[in-house]
Scaffold this motif. Structure first.
Motif, PDB file in Angstrom:
ATOM      1  N   VAL A 196       0.845  -1.203   0.000  1.00 21.01           N
ATOM      2  CA  VAL A 196       0.000   0.000   0.000  1.00 21.01           C
ATOM      3  C   VAL A 196       0.881   1.255   0.000  1.00 21.01           C
ATOM      4  O   VAL A 196       0.630   2.198  -0.763  1.00 21.01           O
ATOM      5  N   VAL A 197       1.916   1.268   0.812  1.00 23.86           N
ATOM      6  CA  VAL A 197       2.836   2.417   0.835  1.00 23.86           C
ATOM      7  C   VAL A 197       3.498   2.564  -0.534  1.00 23.86           C
ATOM      8  O   VAL A 197       3.614   3.680  -1.062  1.00 23.86           O
TER       9      VAL A 197
ATOM     10  N   LEU B  72       1.076   4.150  -2.961  1.00 24.11           N
ATOM     11  CA  LEU B  72       0.907   5.578  -2.671  1.00 24.11           C
ATOM     12  C   LEU B  72       2.094   6.392  -3.193  1.00 24.11           C
ATOM     13  O   LEU B  72       1.912   7.450  -3.801  1.00 24.11           O
TER      14      LEU B  72
ATOM     15  N   TYR C  99       1.942   6.293  -7.190  1.00 26.95           N
ATOM     16  CA  TYR C  99       0.794   6.791  -7.932  1.00 26.95           C
ATOM     17  C   TYR C  99       0.129   8.023  -7.328  1.00 26.95           C
ATOM     18  O   TYR C  99      -0.948   8.402  -7.758  1.00 26.95           O
ATOM     19  N   TRP C 100       0.741   8.642  -6.329  1.00 25.17           N
ATOM     20  CA  TRP C 100       0.185   9.881  -5.795  1.00 25.17           C
ATOM     21  C   TRP C 100       0.142  10.880  -6.943  1.00 25.17           C
ATOM     22  O   TRP C 100       1.118  11.035  -7.670  1.00 25.17           O
TER      23      TRP C 100
END
Length: 105
Positions: free
Chosen positions: A7-8, A11, A14-15
């Motif tokens: 998940v990190v 992020l 794809y932020w």
């Protein structure tokens, strides 16, 4: 643990907008290396398969750069980032293999 690491990674990759003041420094390259080494290692341990983890993240590395370049306004893909992503995959896998051999020894 593996899920949290992935998940990190997602992020970070794809932020939508990342603002970098001045020229991109070597720290960006270190982040790319780590953002693939750590998840490769964590997922490989969780699945009990180095090969599956390497396959997944070796595919994800260039795909993430293409997505950043073509689909995320404010982001750009970089060939050298993809290269360091793949080096990170290799380092994460190597750590798994060496760790497994050391435990058997």
């Amino acid at each position: 643990m593996a899920l949290a690491v992935v998940v990190v990674q997602l992020l970070v990759l794809y932020w939508p907008v990342v603002t970098v003041e001045g020229p991109v420094s070597w720290t960006d390259k270190v982040v790319h290396l780590l953002v693939f080494a750590v998840p490769t290692n964590a997922v490989g341990r969780a699945l009990g398969s180095v090969r599956v983890a390497v396959l997944l993240f070796a595919i994800h590395a260039p795909v993430s750069e293409l997505v950043q370049h073509f689909l995320l306004p404010g982001r750009s893909g970089d060939v050298w980032d993809a290269v360091l992503d793949l080096v990170g995959v290799g380092l994460g896998a190597a750590a798994l293999v060496v760790g497994a051999r050391l435990r058997r020894w």
